[in-house]
Design a protein around this motif. Structure first.
Motif, mmCIF file in Angstrom:
data_model
loop_
_atom_site.group_PDB
_atom_site.id
_atom_site.type_symbol
_atom_site.label_atom_id
_atom_site.label_comp_id
_atom_site.label_asym_id
_atom_site.label_seq_id
_atom_site.Cartn_x
_atom_site.Cartn_y
_atom_site.Cartn_z
ATOM 1 N N ALA A 1 0.837 -1.215 0.000
ATOM 2 C CA ALA A 1 0.000 0.000 0.000
ATOM 3 C C ALA A 1 0.867 1.258 0.000
ATOM 4 O O ALA A 1 0.525 2.250 -0.653
ATOM 5 C CB ALA A 1 -0.932 -0.009 1.212
ATOM 6 N N ASP A 2 1.998 1.225 0.729
ATOM 7 C CA ASP A 2 2.896 2.403 0.721
ATOM 8 C C ASP A 2 3.326 2.721 -0.705
ATOM 9 O O ASP A 2 3.303 3.866 -1.151
ATOM 10 C CB ASP A 2 4.182 2.131 1.530
ATOM 11 C CG ASP A 2 3.929 2.080 3.023
ATOM 12 O OD1 ASP A 2 2.863 2.543 3.458
ATOM 13 O OD2 ASP A 2 4.809 1.557 3.756
ATOM 14 N N LEU A 3 3.741 1.684 -1.409
ATOM 15 C CA LEU A 3 4.209 1.900 -2.780
ATOM 16 C C LEU A 3 3.040 2.303 -3.685
ATOM 17 O O LEU A 3 3.168 3.215 -4.520
ATOM 18 C CB LEU A 3 4.894 0.625 -3.292
ATOM 19 C CG LEU A 3 5.345 0.636 -4.758
ATOM 20 C CD1 LEU A 3 6.255 1.811 -5.063
ATOM 21 C CD2 LEU A 3 6.079 -0.665 -5.095
ATOM 22 N N ALA A 4 1.903 1.658 -3.493
ATOM 23 C CA ALA A 4 0.749 1.954 -4.360
ATOM 24 C C ALA A 4 0.345 3.424 -4.241
ATOM 25 O O ALA A 4 -0.043 4.056 -5.221
ATOM 26 C CB ALA A 4 -0.417 1.053 -3.993
ATOM 27 N N SER A 5 0.469 3.972 -3.038
ATOM 28 C CA SER A 5 0.109 5.378 -2.867
ATOM 29 C C SER A 5 1.057 6.272 -3.675
ATOM 30 O O SER A 5 0.640 7.258 -4.302
ATOM 31 C CB SER A 5 0.152 5.711 -1.371
ATOM 32 O OG SER A 5 0.217 7.079 -1.185
ATOM 33 N N GLN B 1 -4.555 -0.176 -11.714
ATOM 34 C CA GLN B 1 -4.307 1.073 -10.975
ATOM 35 C C GLN B 1 -3.964 2.205 -11.945
ATOM 36 O O GLN B 1 -4.390 3.337 -11.786
ATOM 37 C CB GLN B 1 -3.169 0.894 -9.965
ATOM 38 C CG GLN B 1 -3.017 2.147 -9.110
ATOM 39 C CD GLN B 1 -1.794 2.174 -8.208
ATOM 40 O OE1 GLN B 1 -0.817 1.449 -8.444
ATOM 41 N NE2 GLN B 1 -1.834 2.994 -7.172
ATOM 42 N N LEU B 2 -3.184 1.875 -12.981
ATOM 43 C CA LEU B 2 -2.794 2.901 -13.957
ATOM 44 C C LEU B 2 -4.036 3.442 -14.667
ATOM 45 O O LEU B 2 -4.204 4.653 -14.843
ATOM 46 C CB LEU B 2 -1.809 2.304 -14.965
ATOM 47 C CG LEU B 2 -0.544 1.702 -14.343
ATOM 48 C CD1 LEU B 2 0.260 0.927 -15.378
ATOM 49 C CD2 LEU B 2 0.312 2.790 -13.700
ATOM 50 N N SER C 1 -7.578 0.812 -2.354
ATOM 51 C CA SER C 1 -7.670 2.125 -2.987
ATOM 52 C C SER C 1 -8.890 2.130 -3.901
ATOM 53 O O SER C 1 -9.081 1.205 -4.694
ATOM 54 C CB SER C 1 -6.398 2.386 -3.796
ATOM 55 O OG SER C 1 -6.587 3.500 -4.632
ATOM 56 N N ILE C 2 -9.691 3.168 -3.762
ATOM 57 C CA ILE C 2 -10.859 3.295 -4.651
ATOM 58 C C ILE C 2 -10.680 4.568 -5.465
ATOM 59 O O ILE C 2 -10.538 5.661 -4.902
ATOM 60 C CB ILE C 2 -12.175 3.352 -3.849
ATOM 61 C CG1 ILE C 2 -12.261 2.136 -2.929
ATOM 62 C CG2 ILE C 2 -13.379 3.416 -4.792
ATOM 63 C CD1 ILE C 2 -13.486 2.097 -2.051
ATOM 64 N N LEU D 1 -9.298 -1.569 -5.502
ATOM 65 C CA LEU D 1 -8.016 -2.262 -5.681
ATOM 66 C C LEU D 1 -7.423 -2.627 -4.320
ATOM 67 O O LEU D 1 -7.145 -1.739 -3.496
ATOM 68 C CB LEU D 1 -7.046 -1.328 -6.427
ATOM 69 C CG LEU D 1 -7.599 -0.691 -7.721
ATOM 70 C CD1 LEU D 1 -6.751 0.496 -8.148
ATOM 71 C CD2 LEU D 1 -7.671 -1.718 -8.839
ATOM 72 N N ASN D 2 -7.225 -3.894 -4.112
ATOM 73 C CA ASN D 2 -6.692 -4.354 -2.822
ATOM 74 C C ASN D 2 -5.159 -4.443 -2.877
ATOM 75 O O ASN D 2 -4.609 -5.405 -3.423
ATOM 76 C CB ASN D 2 -7.299 -5.723 -2.489
ATOM 77 C CG ASN D 2 -6.708 -6.302 -1.202
ATOM 78 O OD1 ASN D 2 -5.912 -5.653 -0.513
ATOM 79 N ND2 ASN D 2 -7.095 -7.532 -0.891
ATOM 80 N N PHE D 3 -4.505 -3.455 -2.283
ATOM 81 C CA PHE D 3 -3.038 -3.462 -2.273
ATOM 82 C C PHE D 3 -2.523 -4.133 -1.007
ATOM 83 O O PHE D 3 -1.787 -3.526 -0.236
ATOM 84 C CB PHE D 3 -2.502 -2.043 -2.416
ATOM 85 C CG PHE D 3 -2.645 -1.525 -3.819
ATOM 86 C CD1 PHE D 3 -1.799 -1.956 -4.817
ATOM 87 C CD2 PHE D 3 -3.661 -0.635 -4.144
ATOM 88 C CE1 PHE D 3 -1.947 -1.518 -6.126
ATOM 89 C CE2 PHE D 3 -3.818 -0.184 -5.447
ATOM 90 C CZ PHE D 3 -2.958 -0.625 -6.435
#
Ligand code: GAL
Length: 678
Positions: free
Chosen positions: A291-295, A342-343, A623-624, A638-640
């Motif tokens: 999640a840290d990276l996804a943000s 995500q993109l 993340s929505i 999206l489930n990170f």
């Protein structure tokens, strides 16, 4: 005809280098079959193909490209055709040394590598104009042509005499007189006043590095000269294909996914028709959670979307691993779909890969690709790509839709350059772009859409503008802030703001008076801590840690929100808010951890009613992101995380992948993805 606007599918495919395989006709045939099997539709051709296109000076060979473009068209695909200037043939370097780059120590490169040409060299410009004109003339009306891809990841600088002279011209144009230049560069400091334009050299470890005005102007010049080169490249393209969009692929800065440092993309993006960029996060690394990276991935994609306030393209990504991270780990099952979606969720209209097929030799032979050396369509990576293609087909109604944000975070390239240059404060903890990522994180966790904007953007489009650490701020920007808040905007500023003007000269007489009025405070001083030291602040009887930068604030009209709990300024204000006109100006004087930022923004989010209404129970690992308009919205859920997660929405919505209605409770498997529509 603009085929790009007519294309209803998301672009899925990537960099294809048939020029490496011309001696392998079976491979070229196989490629077309595999492209269909992989559910791909768009390929970038010719990026580094100059030595195949022009094997000898003035001798051109386009037959192979004709054939490939025809085959891609016949299989129903598109071509993004590149100009080949990112790397040049060896005959050119041998014959015209000036096309090669000179470094800041005045050393001339020898032939090799890529991205190492001089942007000013008349010979390089001449050669580029010729090959680009040939390509444009020949392919402008080819039915497969979707878009032009100009060069590749422009970057770097050159210190040859051509470039030095161009820099001097640029300065003459800007300053008109040496008096003005000497004032802006603070000439008498160390006796560095200049008495002739010829005395000026770019910054160099052999000479000048301490004149901040020079450093800043050099960086501005490098951006302008790169854009000038790009404009030179596209002349023939515009002439022959005025309706075909043009892009050039931008980048971020490696692992941290912070904005690319050396070119000002705020300026560059004004000259491209569509923003595209190359996204390579280090998924599954050992220093941060998914999640840290996804943000961070969310932040940088929101920035590329916001540059032109329209959908952008992912020009490169990897279907598995790269070859240039320290450790090149492949994506775990589920991650390719999740990271691709995500993109799209953040506004991309494509997922294109580097590379279609793994090259057989040289440095990229182990870089992830859709087609591996095994030539198989049965391996995990190929199947992952197939799945993404199938999902993109299912959700094609999303293509071209916008994303709307009421919150903006402001990033300024020039400020970043100046702040990094500033000797003082604490060299290692400035972390300007990372600080923006930290503020962004609060909104990402709460699924509130954010634009990452430049200083040129209209602020009135937003209810909340967050502009941390604007160390370099022009009077124009200050005026913009004042007007924005007066009309009802909410503005958040922080420590290290408003210290120098746009020439990097310190403001005299304390903080600029308009900032004093806007924030309703006087800035007394800013304390700098060593990295392990902490102070505290207290707000509403809750305590939080502060670190690195601690400004001591004297409220004039502003109300104090948080006070320091320690050190010689214990009890003094650290965080304030000022009612100004119809809006509010917040000043966060101290660097804090996430917990404070989260609580701080809660009240603003509440007051401005920013939280998405349809989410009843959120989840920080999920993340929505929403694309679309009031008529139809699409929700990417999206489930990170490596665990199952649940969220709750207000009512049942249609799952675009299954056409069934789901909700209000939604369960997601690890790395799970759901895409819903109203
Ligand atoms: C990009 C570059 C590509 C390829 C890729 C590998 O920076 O544009 O050509 O080298 O990296 O990840």
């Amino acid at each position: 005809m603009n085929r790009y606007n007519l294309e209803k599918r998301f672009l899925h495919g990537g960099d294809y280098n048939p020029d490496q395989w011309l001696q392998y006709p079976d491979i070229l045939k196989e490629d077309i079959e595999l492209m269909k099997l992989a559910n791909t539709n768009t390929f970038s051709l010719g990026i580094f193909a100059w030595s195949t296109l022009e094997p000898e000076e003035g001798i051109f060979n386009f037959q192979w490209l004709d054939n490939i473009m025809d085959s891609i068209y016949q299989m129903g695909g598109n071509v993004i055709l590149a100009t080949p200037s990112g790397a040049r043939p060896s005959w050119m370097a041998e014959k015209y040394e000036e096309v090669l780059r000179t470094n800041e120590k005045n050393e001339k490169s020898i032939f090799g590598g890529r991205h190492n040409h001089c942007f000013t060299s008349p010979k390089y410009r001449e050669k580029v104009a010729i090959i680009n004109e040939k390509l444009a003339e020949r392919y402008a009306n080819h039915p497969a042509l979707l878009m032009w891809h100009v060069s590749n990841e422009y970057s770097g600088e050159c210190h040859c005499d051509y470039c030095k002279n161009a820099f001097r011209e640029w300065l003459i144009n800007k300053y008109q007189s040496l008096e003005k230049l000497n004032h802006a560069w603070w000439g008498p400091f160390w006796s560095h006043s200049i008495t002739s334009w010829k005395q000026i050299n770019p910054p160099s470890p052999l000479g000048e590095t301490a004149v901040h005005g020079l450093n800043l102007d050099w960086r501005r010049f490098v951006t302008d000269q790169t854009i000038d080169f790009y404009k030179h490249e596209i002349k023939a393209i515009r002439k022959y294909s005025p309706n075909v969009p043009i892009t050039t692929n931008f980048m971020s800065d490696t692992y941290d996914l912070i904005p690319f440092q050396s070119l000002n993309y705020a300026e560059f993006s004004k000259h491209v028709d569509i923003v595209s960029w190359d996204c390579y996060p280090a998924w599954h690394n050992d220093w941060e959670s998914t999640a840290d990276l996804a943000s961070k991935v969310g932040f940088i994609n929101d920035q590329f979307r916001s540059l032109k306030q329209q959908p952008f393209l992912i020009m490169e990504s990897t279907p598995s691993a790269v070859n240039w991270h320290d450790v090149n780990k492949s994506k775990r099952p589920g991650m390719h779909l999740l990271s691709s979606m995500q993109l799209i969720a953040h506004g991309s209209d494509s997922n294109l890969y580097f590379q279609w097929r793994k090259s057989r030799g040289s440095s990229e032979k182990f870089h992830g690709a859709v087609v591996d050396h095994d030539r198989s369509s049965e391996n995990r990576v190929f199947k992952d790509v197939q799945l993404v293609g199938a999902v993109l087909e299912k959700i094609k109604a999303v293509k071209g839709t916008d994303k709307k944000s009421r919150v903006a975070i402001l990033y300024d390239w020039e400020n970043n350059w100046a702040l990094n240059d500033a000797q003082g404060f604490s060299q290692k903890t400035k972390r300007y772009p990372q600080t923006l990522q930290e503020h962004y994180r609060v909104f990402w966790d709460l699924d509130i859409s954010v634009d990452v904007i430049t200083i040129d953007e209209k602020l009135d489009n937003y209810d909340l503008v967050i502009a941390p650490m604007l160390y370099l701020i022009s009077e124009t920007t200050i005026n913009k802030f004042v007007k924005y808040v007066k009309r009802g905007g909410y503005l958040v500023s922080t420590y290290l703001t408003g210290l120098v003007d746009e020439t990097d000269l310190a403001y005299l007489g304390g903080w600029p008076s308009q900032l004093v009025e806007l924030f309703g405070i006087e800035l007394q001083e800013t304390d700098i801590y060593y990295p392990k030291q902490i102070n505290g602040i207290e707000e509403n009887n809750r305590s939080y840690q502060t670190k690195d930068y601690l400004s001591i604030v004297n409220p004039l009209n502003a109300k104090t929100l948080a006070k320091y709990t320690d050190d010689f300024y214990r009890g003094k204000s650290a965080v304030t808010v000022n009612n100004f006109g119809k809006g509010k100006a917040y000043f966060v004087g101290a660097r804090t951890n996430y917990d404070y930022l989260f609580d701080f923004y809660q009240s603003i989010i509440g007051e401005l009613d920013l939280a998405p209404k349809f989410i009843k129970v959120g989840n920080k690992n999920v993340s929505i992101q929403t694309r679309g308009d009031s008529k139809q919205r699409h929700y990417f859920i999206l489930n990170f995380s490596e665990q199952k997660q649940a969220i709750k929405i207000d009512e049942k919505k249609k799952n675009l992948l299954t056409d069934k209605f789901v909700g209000p409770e939604i369960d997601l498997p690890p790395y799970g993805v759901m895409i819903l529509s109203d």
